[in-house]
Design a protein around this motif. Structure first.
Motif, PDB file in Angstrom:
ATOM      1  N   PRO A 195       0.839  -1.205   0.000  1.00  0.00           N
ATOM      2  CA  PRO A 195       0.000   0.000   0.000  1.00  0.00           C
ATOM      3  C   PRO A 195       0.871   1.251   0.000  1.00  0.00           C
ATOM      4  CG  PRO A 195      -0.732  -1.573   1.672  1.00  0.00           C
ATOM      5  CD  PRO A 195       0.593  -2.063   1.165  1.00  0.00           C
ATOM      6  N   ALA A 196       0.421   2.272  -0.741  1.00  0.00           N
ATOM      7  CA  ALA A 196       1.196   3.505  -0.836  1.00  0.00           C
ATOM      8  C   ALA A 196       0.273   4.644  -1.200  1.00  0.00           C
ATOM      9  CB  ALA A 196       2.300   3.371  -1.877  1.00  0.00           C
ATOM     10  N   GLY A 223      -1.094  12.394  -3.223  1.00  0.00           N
ATOM     11  CA  GLY A 223      -2.365  12.431  -2.531  1.00  0.00           C
ATOM     12  C   GLY A 223      -3.335  11.351  -2.979  1.00  0.00           C
ATOM     13  N   LYS A 224      -2.866  10.403  -3.768  1.00  0.00           N
ATOM     14  CA  LYS A 224      -3.717   9.322  -4.255  1.00  0.00           C
ATOM     15  C   LYS A 224      -3.343   8.027  -3.547  1.00  0.00           C
ATOM     16  CE  LYS A 224      -4.211  11.272  -8.936  1.00  0.00           C
ATOM     17  NZ  LYS A 224      -5.674  11.383  -8.945  1.00  0.00           N
ATOM     18  N   ASP A 225      -4.344   7.296  -3.098  1.00  0.00           N
ATOM     19  CA  ASP A 225      -4.102   6.003  -2.475  1.00  0.00           C
ATOM     20  C   ASP A 225      -3.978   4.934  -3.555  1.00  0.00           C
ATOM     21  OD1 ASP A 225      -4.214   7.070   0.070  1.00  0.00           O
ATOM     22  OD2 ASP A 225      -6.405   6.795   0.198  1.00  0.00           O
ATOM     23  N   GLY A 226      -3.147   3.947  -3.270  1.00  0.00           N
ATOM     24  CA  GLY A 226      -2.957   2.866  -4.231  1.00  0.00           C
ATOM     25  C   GLY A 226      -1.907   1.908  -3.748  1.00  0.00           C
ATOM     26  N   GLU A 227      -1.088   1.402  -4.693  1.00  0.00           N
ATOM     27  CA  GLU A 227      -0.062   0.433  -4.338  1.00  0.00           C
ATOM     28  C   GLU A 227       1.193   0.702  -5.149  1.00  0.00           C
ATOM     29  OE1 GLU A 227      -2.191  -3.154  -5.266  1.00  0.00           O
ATOM     30  OE2 GLU A 227      -1.451  -3.207  -7.336  1.00  0.00           O
ATOM     31  N   ALA A 228       2.328   0.575  -4.484  1.00  0.00           N
ATOM     32  CA  ALA A 228       3.616   0.603  -5.172  1.00  0.00           C
ATOM     33  C   ALA A 228       3.993  -0.832  -5.500  1.00  0.00           C
ATOM     34  CB  ALA A 228       4.675   1.247  -4.281  1.00  0.00           C
ATOM     35  N   TYR A 229       4.588  -1.044  -6.670  1.00  0.00           N
ATOM     36  CA  TYR A 229       4.862  -2.421  -7.071  1.00  0.00           C
ATOM     37  C   TYR A 229       6.214  -2.532  -7.757  1.00  0.00           C
ATOM     38  CZ  TYR A 229       3.234  -0.851 -11.702  1.00  0.00           C
ATOM     39  OH  TYR A 229       3.076  -0.180 -12.891  1.00  0.00           O
ATOM     40  N   GLY A 235       6.662   0.768 -10.149  1.00  0.00           N
ATOM     41  CA  GLY A 235       5.690   1.833 -10.360  1.00  0.00           C
ATOM     42  C   GLY A 235       4.668   1.950  -9.257  1.00  0.00           C
ATOM     43  N   PHE A 236       3.652   2.734  -9.559  1.00  0.00           N
ATOM     44  CA  PHE A 236       2.568   3.028  -8.618  1.00  0.00           C
ATOM     45  C   PHE A 236       1.239   2.961  -9.359  1.00  0.00           C
ATOM     46  CE2 PHE A 236      -0.385   6.269  -6.969  1.00  0.00           C
ATOM     47  CZ  PHE A 236      -0.633   5.732  -5.705  1.00  0.00           C
ATOM     48  N   ARG A 237       0.303   2.175  -8.796  1.00  0.00           N
ATOM     49  CA  ARG A 237      -1.064   2.103  -9.306  1.00  0.00           C
ATOM     50  C   ARG A 237      -1.994   2.750  -8.297  1.00  0.00           C
ATOM     51  NH1 ARG A 237       0.054  -3.427  -9.500  1.00  0.00           N
ATOM     52  NH2 ARG A 237       0.922  -4.115 -11.504  1.00  0.00           N
ATOM     53  N   ALA A 238      -2.693   3.772  -8.747  1.00  0.00           N
ATOM     54  CA  ALA A 238      -3.652   4.442  -7.869  1.00  0.00           C
ATOM     55  C   ALA A 238      -4.994   3.744  -7.943  1.00  0.00           C
ATOM     56  CB  ALA A 238      -3.783   5.913  -8.257  1.00  0.00           C
ATOM     57  N   GLY A 283      -7.294   4.561 -11.013  1.00  0.00           N
ATOM     58  CA  GLY A 283      -6.986   4.182 -12.387  1.00  0.00           C
ATOM     59  C   GLY A 283      -5.676   4.720 -12.924  1.00  0.00           C
ATOM     60  N   LEU A 284      -4.972   5.545 -12.165  1.00  0.00           N
ATOM     61  CA  LEU A 284      -3.683   6.067 -12.604  1.00  0.00           C
ATOM     62  C   LEU A 284      -2.607   4.993 -12.421  1.00  0.00           C
ATOM     63  CD1 LEU A 284      -1.870   8.505 -13.476  1.00  0.00           C
ATOM     64  CD2 LEU A 284      -1.604   8.980 -11.017  1.00  0.00           C
ATOM     65  N   ASN A 285      -1.728   4.846 -13.401  1.00  0.00           N
ATOM     66  CA  ASN A 285      -0.622   3.895 -13.309  1.00  0.00           C
ATOM     67  C   ASN A 285       0.633   4.567 -13.861  1.00  0.00           C
ATOM     68  OD1 ASN A 285       0.973   1.641 -13.034  1.00  0.00           O
ATOM     69  ND2 ASN A 285      -0.031   0.441 -14.632  1.00  0.00           N
ATOM     70  N   LEU A 286       1.658   4.683 -13.022  1.00  0.00           N
ATOM     71  CA  LEU A 286       2.937   5.269 -13.421  1.00  0.00           C
ATOM     72  C   LEU A 286       4.030   4.248 -13.152  1.00  0.00           C
ATOM     73  CD1 LEU A 286       2.536   8.743 -11.637  1.00  0.00           C
ATOM     74  CD2 LEU A 286       2.091   8.246 -14.045  1.00  0.00           C
TER      75      LEU A 286
END
Length: 812
Positions: free
Chosen positions: A714-715, A719-725, A759-762, A765-768
């Motif tokens: 979890p990350a 300011g967006k919640d999501g996951e770092a992977y 990366g990071f998935r919010a 729907g955001l994915n960087l």
């Protein structure tokens, strides 16, 4: 062709992203309908597929199938079939240019070498039920794909066009009645730019639309020191539009149109080395090059330097339209798919593989029109399921070939003891113009029944009746540098030297054939989530005709009976086990197979300049057997891992009159009773052909593996919640042959590729993520080529070096 550039798509994507609603606004809308039935993933961690023309669990079907979803495709950079092979170890992909592309499964599908229009593909490519007859379509970027299923083994009783080795079943995202979309932009080294956009939503209560665009550019990885160009570039653009009409709750009618264009500086090669042949020593590469003061730009292939002096181009357009009707009638579903496909191929090649003006043009542009109609009814009941269908296929391919020689050809091509070898005007401008067409028609009735004898035991027979008709035409006209046409009857020394390179020829092969094939699968649920199955299939690959000219006899007369080749007869055996355990967190699938092919359709090449590009012939027998294993584990939402492996023993059982490898070619042809010289003997005695029975099939590694894992935590970012992977995907394959007849000079060493992403998935729907592919900069070859003329030249196509970049995407 329309004047659409990749830059235009990138700008269009940026503009559309700027005016799209913010993700939060999109979330206020009603929940989006699933984009594709095949892409749904139940909470049970199961995967749904449409491999058997109905939606069902991948674990419940007695079929070896690999499934790759959109997320895995996007994050591993698998944007075409070439990259897909790193995720599926039993899939082999080889391409020296889009036209000369082969896709094989378990080593079977298409013969290795230059492509001929006269034979069928053994691996069928289907996109939303539409059959793509040209493997060139596999070189294009995937457009808005939801899921890809790679089916292994014959599939002729389920799919419209017969497929003897397997099928690649691609499902795209479908129009939805809730607004949704996705946009993605990637940047990387080698000036890599990729942009994608898809939008879907309602036009009325009964009509919905979906549009997707994609553009990819990248400069080449090989530098041409003659032109200053970077070759092996990418320049792709694709557009796909769909219109869905639902006039009733049980009826869906979808109109689809697509346009795909490539215009790359491609496809070239680099100098790899030489091997000793049986040509006289003064006619082998080192002596010929020294006589013209020629040296390659580098003797290290991985300096990635080329000096090809002819124009290089790999431009082509693939487009089409389809009308798909899906009508739920009582307990079953009727499907009609009407489609038209078009392919325009505009190539420029350098087929002497050197910087000398020997062959100054080698181009075979062609145009294809293809029409298909498939009718299918699928029924699902308590005791019986079945699929019955009819398929019609009509194709026309027109080709206008051109091959021309330059001023360096005389010394390179004509024997040094002939005074004409010192006259550059003899072969300078010598041109062969080829005109050819192929008309191919086929029709089939097919069906497959699943009888659930008990809750655990199912009997599944299938049958197919197929009719094929092929008609071809080939004409080669030969012109000297002054424009004089040669008839082939000339007797003066100059003309005979020219006719030694190109002979006029005309042929018009045609044939028809009927085939009845069948299969039987027995499956038994050994325990909950454990399925065992066994399959026998009698399949076929239909007749072929030689479209690139015919071989000639000792007097130079075309051999008419070589115009057509017999169909392949395929006997396929397979046993498999599919299992899930640990509350379905783990999946283990095993398959063992054996495929025997009689009258295998092989490509035979002639080592001389211009005599033939290659023709088809029947090898006696081929066998492919092996074992495959697929294991994946998902103990929690925080970690997934997979490993797939294949052992493939694919070889010629009997091929007694195969083309010889370079070390046994180029000498005086052995007379009856004469013993050929040892390999690589200059000026030696060469066999007329070679017995390669027992040798491995080209392009097939004995062992191949794909493996990877991803973990996340979890990350919160921006300011967006999501996951770092962090993710890793790797592949490994052992050595394989890159020539139709095995040779030590064309053996490609095994290699291992590693790809990483972080990366990071919010949650919105955001994915960087950043990525690196071929992270350890492994030097490897995709293919090696035997240079023409039996000079011993070996050229090659290096695989991509390390590439890196970043991707940003948002789904709404």
């Amino acid at each position: 062709m329309y004047p659409i550039s990749t830059r235009s798509v990138l700008l269009l994507s940026a503009a559309l992203v700027a005016v799209l609603p913010a993700p939060a606004a999109a979330q206020d809308a009603a929940p989006a309908e699933p984009s594709s039935d095949a892409a749904q993933e139940p909470a049970s961690n199961d995967i749904m597929v449409t491999a058997r023309r109905r939606s069902e669990s991948a674990q419940s079907i007695p079929l070896a199938v690999s499934v790759i979803d959109a997320k895995q495709l996007d994050e591993t950079g698998s944007f075409n079939v070439a990259r897909l092979q790193q995720l599926t170890p039993t899939l082999q992909f080889y391409s020296s240019n889009p036209r000369n592309t082969a896709v094989n499964i378990r080593g079977l599908g298409a013969p290795f070498g230059l492509t001929s229009d006269g034979f069928e593909q053994g691996v069928g490519i289907y996109i939303d039920d539409v059959y793509y007859s040209r493997v060139a379509s596999a070189t294009f970027d995937f457009l808005d794909v939801a899921q890809i299923e790679v089916l292994r083994g014959p599939q002729g009783t389920l799919y419209g066009k017969n497929t003897t080795a397997g099928a690649i079943n691609i499902t795209t995202n479908q129009p939805t009645f809730a607004f949704e979309g996705r946009t993605e932009v990637s940047l990387g080294n080698f000036d890599f730019r990729q942009s994608r956009l898809s939008l879907s939503g309602p036009l009325s209560e009964t009509v919905a639309a979906r549009v997707a665009v994609s553009g990819t550019t990248r400069r080449g990885t090989i530098t041409n020191v003659v032109t200053g160009q970077n070759i092996q570039s990418l320049d792709n653009i694709g557009v796909r539009g769909q219109l869905l009409w639902e006039p009733a709750s049980n009826l869906k009618i979808t109109l689809v149109g697509d346009y795909n264009k490539q215009d790359a500086v491609c496809c070239g090669s680099v100098f790899v080395g030489t091997t000793a042949t049986q040509r006289p020593l003064n006619r082998q590469f080192a002596a010929l090059a020294a006589a013209q003061n020629y040296a390659p730009p580098s003797t290290n292939a991985f300096d990635r330097l080329s000096d090809l002096d002819a124009e290089l181009r790999a431009a082509n357009v693939i487009a089409g339209a389809a009308l798909r009707l899906v009508w739920d009638i009582g307990p079953g579903t009727f499907t009609s798919v009407t489609a038209w496909r078009y392919w325009d191929w505009i190539p420029r090649n350098d087929r002497d593989f050197t910087g000398l003006p020997i062959v100054i043009a080698s181009n075979n542009p062609s145009q294809q029109n293809q029409y298909t109609q498939e009718l299918r009814y699928a029924y699902t009941g308590d005791a019986f399921d079945f699929v019955v269908g009819a398929f019609a296929f009509d194709q026309r391919i027109d080709t206008q070939g051109l091959e021309a020689h330059g001023p360096a050809s005389s010394r390179w091509t004509i024997a040094p003891n002939n005074p004409l070898s010192n006259d550059p005007t003899v072969l300078n401008g010598l041109t062969a113009r080829n005109t050819q067409f192929l008309e191919s028609t086929s029709a089939a009735l097919f069906g497959q029944l699943s009888w659930k004898v008990t809750d655990a035991f199912t009997i599944q027979p299938g049958v197919r009746l197929n009719y094929d008709e092929k008609r071809g035409f080939y004409e080669r006209r030969v012109f000297t540098g002054t424009g004089t046409e040669l008839t082939g009857t000339e007797t003066d020394a100059r003309s005979r030297a020219q006719l030694g390179v190109f002979q006029p020829q005309q042929s018009a092969p045609e044939d028809t054939d009927w085939n009845l094939t069948y299969d039987l699968t027995l499956s038994y649920e050994l325990a909950p989530d454990v399925l065992g199955y066994g399959t026998y299939a009698r399949s076929f690959k239909t007749i072929g005709i030689n479209q690139n000219g015919l071989p000639t006899d000792a007097n130079g007369v075309p051999i008419a009976e070589a115009g057509t080749i017999r169909p392949e007869t395929v006997d396929h055996f397979e046993i498999g086990l599919k299992s899930q355990f640990w509350d379905r967190r783990a999946t283990l699938n095993l398959a063992a197979f054996r495929t025997d092919i009689r009258d295998y359709q092989a490509t035979v090449t002639n080592g001389q300049f211009g005599v033939l590009r290659g023709f088809l012939a029947n090898a006696g027998k081929v066998r492919s057997q092996g074992v495959e294993a697929d294991f994946s584990i998902r103990p929690s939402q925080r970690f997934t891992a997979y490993v797939s492996g294949a052992y493939t023993d694919a070889k010629y059982i009997r091929f007694v009159d195969a083309p010889c490898p370079p070390e046994l070619a180029g000498g005086t042809t052995a007379a009856p009773g004469q013993t050929p010289s040892a390999p690589g003997t200059p000026g030696g005695i060469s066999p007329a052909n070679c017995d390669i029975s027992g040798q491995r099939l080209p392009g097939v590694s004995e062992w191949s593996f794909s493996f990877g894992a991803e973990g996340n935590l979890p990350a919160s970012v921006f300011g967006k919640d999501g996951e770092a992977y962090l993710g890793y995907d790797g592949s490994y394959r052992t050595e394989f042959s890159s020539n139709a007849s095995p040779s030590a000079a064309t053996q490609i060493a095994g290699y291992h590729l590693s790809n990483f992403r972080v990366g990071f998935r919010a949650d919105d729907g955001l994915n960087l993520f950043a990525w690196v592919r071929n992270a350890f900069d492994q030097n490897y070859f995709e293919q090696l080529f035997v240079g023409p003329g039996n000079t011993g030249l070996i050229a090659g196509l290096p695989g991509d070096p390390r590439t890196w970049g970043a991707t940003a995407s948002i789904t709404f």
